[in-house]
Design an enzyme around this catalytic site. Sequence first.
Site, PDB file in Angstrom:
ATOM      1  N   LYS A  97       1.939   2.721  19.730  1.00 40.27           N
ATOM      2  CA  LYS A  97       1.246   3.459  20.796  1.00 40.27           C
ATOM      3  C   LYS A  97       1.384   2.636  22.052  1.00 40.27           C
ATOM      4  CE  LYS A  97      -3.347   1.514  20.522  1.00 40.27           C
ATOM      5  NZ  LYS A  97      -4.769   1.801  20.545  1.00 40.27           N
TER       6      LYS A  97
ATOM      7  N   CYS B 129      -3.797  -0.069  10.959  1.00 39.89           N
ATOM      8  CA  CYS B 129      -5.061   0.364  10.358  1.00 39.89           C
ATOM      9  C   CYS B 129      -5.042   1.754   9.730  1.00 39.89           C
ATOM     10  CB  CYS B 129      -6.176   0.249  11.389  1.00 39.89           C
ATOM     11  SG  CYS B 129      -6.501  -1.469  11.807  1.00 39.89           S
TER      12      CYS B 129
HETATM   13  C1  UDX Z   1      -6.538  -8.098  10.328  1.00 37.80           C
HETATM   14  C2  UDX Z   1      -6.486  -7.177   9.129  1.00 37.80           C
HETATM   15  O1  UDX Z   1      -5.117  -6.819   8.935  1.00 37.80           O
HETATM   16  C3  UDX Z   1      -7.263  -5.932   9.367  1.00 37.80           C
HETATM   17  O2  UDX Z   1      -7.304  -5.153   8.187  1.00 37.80           O
HETATM   18  C4  UDX Z   1      -8.660  -6.293   9.702  1.00 37.80           C
HETATM   19  O3  UDX Z   1      -9.357  -5.111  10.062  1.00 37.80           O
HETATM   20  C5  UDX Z   1      -8.729  -7.333  10.800  1.00 37.80           C
HETATM   21  O4  UDX Z   1      -7.867  -8.445  10.560  1.00 37.80           O
HETATM   22  P1  UDX Z   1      -5.007  -8.123  12.432  1.00 37.80           P
HETATM   23  O5  UDX Z   1      -5.780  -9.016  13.301  1.00 37.80           O
HETATM   24  O6  UDX Z   1      -4.161  -7.064  13.009  1.00 37.80           O
HETATM   25  O7  UDX Z   1      -5.972  -7.381  11.414  1.00 37.80           O
HETATM   26  O8  UDX Z   1      -4.102  -9.060  11.485  1.00 37.80           O
HETATM   27  P2  UDX Z   1      -2.971 -10.038  12.013  1.00 37.80           P
HETATM   28  O9  UDX Z   1      -2.613  -9.742  13.418  1.00 37.80           O
HETATM   29  O10 UDX Z   1      -1.945 -10.012  10.949  1.00 37.80           O
HETATM   30  O11 UDX Z   1      -3.703 -11.452  12.032  1.00 37.80           O
HETATM   31  C6  UDX Z   1      -4.094 -12.050  10.849  1.00 37.80           C
HETATM   32  C7  UDX Z   1      -4.031 -13.567  11.114  1.00 37.80           C
HETATM   33  O12 UDX Z   1      -4.535 -14.269   9.974  1.00 37.80           O
HETATM   34  C8  UDX Z   1      -2.599 -14.076  11.331  1.00 37.80           C
HETATM   35  O13 UDX Z   1      -2.525 -14.743  12.564  1.00 37.80           O
HETATM   36  C9  UDX Z   1      -2.362 -15.055  10.171  1.00 37.80           C
HETATM   37  O14 UDX Z   1      -1.585 -16.179  10.543  1.00 37.80           O
HETATM   38  C10 UDX Z   1      -3.785 -15.471   9.842  1.00 37.80           C
HETATM   39  N1  UDX Z   1      -3.962 -15.995   8.484  1.00 37.80           N
HETATM   40  C11 UDX Z   1      -3.403 -15.353   7.431  1.00 37.80           C
HETATM   41  C12 UDX Z   1      -4.714 -17.175   8.317  1.00 37.80           C
HETATM   42  O15 UDX Z   1      -5.194 -17.760   9.271  1.00 37.80           O
HETATM   43  N2  UDX Z   1      -4.917 -17.648   7.056  1.00 37.80           N
HETATM   44  C13 UDX Z   1      -4.360 -17.026   5.976  1.00 37.80           C
HETATM   45  O16 UDX Z   1      -4.548 -17.513   4.859  1.00 37.80           O
HETATM   46  C14 UDX Z   1      -3.572 -15.867   6.156  1.00 37.80           C
HETATM   47  C1  UDX Z   2      -7.610   2.318  15.158  1.00 33.81           C
HETATM   48  C2  UDX Z   2      -9.050   2.779  15.371  1.00 33.81           C
HETATM   49  O1  UDX Z   2      -9.113   3.592  16.541  1.00 33.81           O
HETATM   50  C3  UDX Z   2      -9.957   1.568  15.543  1.00 33.81           C
HETATM   51  O2  UDX Z   2     -11.301   2.005  15.662  1.00 33.81           O
HETATM   52  C4  UDX Z   2      -9.810   0.691  14.303  1.00 33.81           C
HETATM   53  O3  UDX Z   2     -10.624  -0.461  14.421  1.00 33.81           O
HETATM   54  C5  UDX Z   2      -8.368   0.260  14.136  1.00 33.81           C
HETATM   55  O4  UDX Z   2      -7.525   1.416  14.041  1.00 33.81           O
HETATM   56  P1  UDX Z   2      -5.577   1.499  16.589  1.00 33.81           P
HETATM   57  O5  UDX Z   2      -4.857   1.674  15.295  1.00 33.81           O
HETATM   58  O6  UDX Z   2      -5.423   0.233  17.334  1.00 33.81           O
HETATM   59  O7  UDX Z   2      -7.182   1.683  16.319  1.00 33.81           O
HETATM   60  O8  UDX Z   2      -5.113   2.663  17.584  1.00 33.81           O
HETATM   61  P2  UDX Z   2      -5.609   4.126  17.921  1.00 33.81           P
HETATM   62  O9  UDX Z   2      -5.767   4.205  19.367  1.00 33.81           O
HETATM   63  O10 UDX Z   2      -6.731   4.533  17.048  1.00 33.81           O
HETATM   64  O11 UDX Z   2      -4.297   5.012  17.514  1.00 33.81           O
HETATM   65  C6  UDX Z   2      -3.895   5.004  16.166  1.00 33.81           C
HETATM   66  C7  UDX Z   2      -2.655   5.894  16.060  1.00 33.81           C
HETATM   67  O12 UDX Z   2      -3.006   7.264  16.296  1.00 33.81           O
HETATM   68  C8  UDX Z   2      -1.557   5.542  17.070  1.00 33.81           C
HETATM   69  O13 UDX Z   2      -0.294   5.649  16.436  1.00 33.81           O
HETATM   70  C9  UDX Z   2      -1.714   6.614  18.137  1.00 33.81           C
HETATM   71  O14 UDX Z   2      -0.498   6.886  18.821  1.00 33.81           O
HETATM   72  C10 UDX Z   2      -2.153   7.802  17.296  1.00 33.81           C
HETATM   73  N1  UDX Z   2      -2.913   8.797  18.053  1.00 33.81           N
HETATM   74  C11 UDX Z   2      -4.131   8.463  18.569  1.00 33.81           C
HETATM   75  C12 UDX Z   2      -2.393  10.085  18.183  1.00 33.81           C
HETATM   76  O15 UDX Z   2      -1.280  10.364  17.722  1.00 33.81           O
HETATM   77  N2  UDX Z   2      -3.110  11.021  18.854  1.00 33.81           N
HETATM   78  C13 UDX Z   2      -4.330  10.724  19.405  1.00 33.81           C
HETATM   79  O16 UDX Z   2      -4.930  11.610  20.021  1.00 33.81           O
HETATM   80  C14 UDX Z   2      -4.855   9.410  19.264  1.00 33.81           C
END
Ligand code: UDX
Ligand code: UDX
Length: 471
Positions: free
Chosen positions: A357, A296
Amino acid sequence: MDYIMIKELKKRNLLLFFLLSTASAGCFLPTNKLITVIGTGYVGLVTGAGFASLGNQVICADVNTEKINMLQEKGKIPFFEPGLEELVHTVVSTGHLSFTSNVDYAVANANILVIAVGTPSQADGHADLTALFKVLDTIIGTINSYKIIVVKSTVPLTTNKTIEQYILDKGIDHSLFDIVSNPEFLREGSAVYDFLNPDRVVIGSNNQSAAKCIADLYKPLKDGTVPLIITDTTSAELIKYASNAFLATKISFINEIANLCDRVNADIVTVAKGMGLDVRINNYFLNPGPGFGGSCFPKDSLELCATALANNVPLEIVQASLVVNDNQQALPVKKVKDMMGSDLKGKTVAILGLSFKANTDDIRYSPAIKTIELLQQELVTIKAYDPVAMYNMSLLFPAITYCNSIDDAVYNADAIVILTEWDEFKCIDWHKVRSQVRQPYLVDMRNIVDPIMCMNQDFIYEGVGRGLYKK
Ligand code: UDX
Ligand code: UDX
């Protein structure tokens, strides 16, 4: 309410909120709502199981038949997310959640369609929406009754408006659908908790009854006290991007301050504590490290910068946070070279922590990727250990040695680099490790080890913003 008030409220974009809070207009859907979540990934599966746990009937659909089979046949979660397996088992056993790879079927049989497919970055920083539009085409091809299409995936600004026009252009009457933007704020590793305990629910729509239908889904959370932001779709999209970009910028800020601490012999742990006691700053996201990763922060910051640039309002601060982050991800190897000398050829380096993380198996944009690439350029022998992410990393780097334990990884190592703050790395017996390593260099990129204790075990220790510790 008189016209003036309406004009004033409309100007401040509060009219929709006001109308919703007082509107008698309810949700036009039947009470027995059926929700289909398309995309059963880190976000979609948590969202589907979460809605099911609130008593809704939910189908989780995904084109990846392997994932669906794992969920259907074995009740296995296709990725690591604490607490999710238990939640899924519970709602499957009560009949509230089911799975299918037949997306057409899942779409045709639901009146709320939640899209949570991947929207990864392209080379130019813009998000790749191929998967999203593939799902839209499926919906367009099967729509047979009124649907609320909820865009949960993070999509570029104004995409929800584009989606609405795309569906209309395909000849679907607007009486058959409404669009709702409902961005997710789930952190990997605590996604179940975050779904059940949101700081806020954000809903964007130009149809107040559709917005209310989706708002109602979240009503049972926190005894109905969750703050609700109901606004237009573009503002909802920007709340998501701006929140992530701000948090990413906060991390880059503290990483720069940590690097300054290393130069002036200040201690970042104390500095961050002193800063965080100011309630306006607070102590969250003030932990320096090897740079932010995940699916993200990098993606969303890149996308926001690309969109801003395309609108001639470049986001200099967010852009800078990305540059700082790239440099920070290269810092672990720089620290190893500063400690051991610039020629690492033939040395053995043990990497502890491969996920981006702790408490996740996700390696997307993990700092470990940059560290491995740089060490390979130095012709270093790499041994790696991570509690859950080694399989995913082995798909990217099959040639490095993946170890089954910390002991195996550190044995005969010339340097140890900690990249992820797993709990099991916080209780390592460094006295024992000292007898296993070939040379006692330790780079702790998460400041999770006590530097004095390490130095007393004859290690040469460097953290992030804590200076160098050696006898
Ligand atoms: C996804 C997006 O990447 C993120 O930007 C958004 O905020 C939330 O949804 P994430 O759940 O991490 O985040 O994605 P991912 O783990 O890659 O899962 C996406 C799923 O969609 C996969 O399981 C993939 O197989 C599925 N998919 C993809 C479908 O079911 N249909 C499609 O056409 C393409
Ligand atoms: C993030 C946002 O927190 C969440 O709200 C959004 O929906 C998706 O993206 P995520 O990416 O799962 O969630 O992890 P997060 O806990 O936010 O950490 C993101 C990155 O920042 C990681 O690489 C983590 O190691 C790093 N981080 C976080 C730091 O280096 N220092 C910190 O104090 C906190």
